[in-house]
Design an enzyme around this catalytic site. Structure first.
Site, short mmCIF file in Angstrom:
data_model
loop_
_atom_site.label_atom_id
_atom_site.label_comp_id
_atom_site.label_asym_id
_atom_site.label_seq_id
_atom_site.Cartn_x
_atom_site.Cartn_y
_atom_site.Cartn_z
N ARG A 159 -3.53 6.17 15.31
CA ARG A 159 -2.52 6.27 14.24
C ARG A 159 -1.62 7.50 14.43
O ARG A 159 -0.46 7.49 14.00
CB ARG A 159 -3.20 6.31 12.87
N ILE A 179 4.69 5.26 6.00
CA ILE A 179 3.62 4.50 6.65
C ILE A 179 2.52 4.39 5.60
O ILE A 179 2.07 5.39 5.05
CB ILE A 179 3.13 5.18 7.95
N SER A 180 2.14 3.16 5.28
CA SER A 180 1.17 2.93 4.20
C SER A 180 -0.17 3.57 4.55
O SER A 180 -0.52 3.76 5.72
CB SER A 180 0.97 1.44 3.96
N GLN A 181 -0.94 3.88 3.51
CA GLN A 181 -2.26 4.46 3.74
C GLN A 181 -3.14 3.46 4.48
O GLN A 181 -3.01 2.23 4.30
CB GLN A 181 -2.91 4.88 2.43
#
Length: 214
Positions: free
Chosen positions: A36, A62-64
């Protein structure tokens, strides 16, 4: 720094397992396979495995990780699937999906993020994702129909073009609703009609374009 990232990645994986955020081992394997930290801005790399959304600029995030993996798990991906992603962002979600299907077409309206996602996917050596600059609310008709569709930003309703471009018996996952709280909808298409299931409340940045949140 690398050892710290590995430790926080392991901690996050343990959290997702123990709290049953994700139960599909294939999805967890995809999490292990993708770094990530390659998909976040340089000043956020230390936070890459914190279970929280991170800014990627241009009013986008950027989503969790737990949200990404819950959505991906809901797609019930197969290795033969062709997937449409609406909202490429940094390319991270597409990278995860790429490990679980045949081909991903990812549509992004912000030119700078199109370039960012392409660069990140190249760094991760992923070659089965194609990033397209376009208003994702209109899907990507050139490669339709799709086995699965995932929308990574809030829309007031599921755009009709996405319903049209989804195969019969295909699955679509999207955060839907006005304001700053949406319902995550898992929809299965049967005879041109969506059978919808509510997966819970989420908060997403708005879809940019004609079908964005109001």
């Amino acid at each position: 720094m690398l050892s710290n990232l590995n430790n926080t990645k392991k901690t996050l994986l343990k959290h997702m397992r123990s709290n049953r955020v994700v139960e599909d081992d294939k999805v967890l394997d995809a999490f292990r396979a993708i770094s990530r930290e390659l998909f976040v801005p340089l000043n956020s790399k230390d936070e890459a495995y914190i279970d929280a959304p991170l800014s990627i600029g241009y009013k986008q995030t950027i989503s969790q990780p737990s949200t990404v993996f819950s959505m991906v798990e809901a797609l019930e991906l197969k290795k033969t699937d062709k997937v449409l992603e609406v909202g490429s962002g940094s390319g991270y979600e597409a990278a995860i999906i790429s490990q679980l299907c045949d081909q991903v077409y990812s549509v992004e309206i912000v030119p700078e993020l199109v370039n960012f996602a392409k660069e990140n996917l190249a760094k991760a050596k992923i070659d089965n994702v194609k990033i397209i600059q376009y208003d994702g609310g209109f899907g990507y008709k050139q490669q339709a129909p799709y086995d699965k569709i995932i929308v990574s930003a809030a829309c007031t309703e599921i755009p009709p073009a996405l319903v049209e471009q989804l195969k019969d018996d295909g699955i679509l996952v999207a955060p839907v609703g006005p304001g700053y709280l949406q319902k995550m909808i898992k929809a299965v298409k049967h005879n041109q009609v969506l059978d919808e299931t509510d997966l819970g409340d989420y908060i997403f940045v708005p879809l940019t374009g004609e079908f964005g949140r109001v």
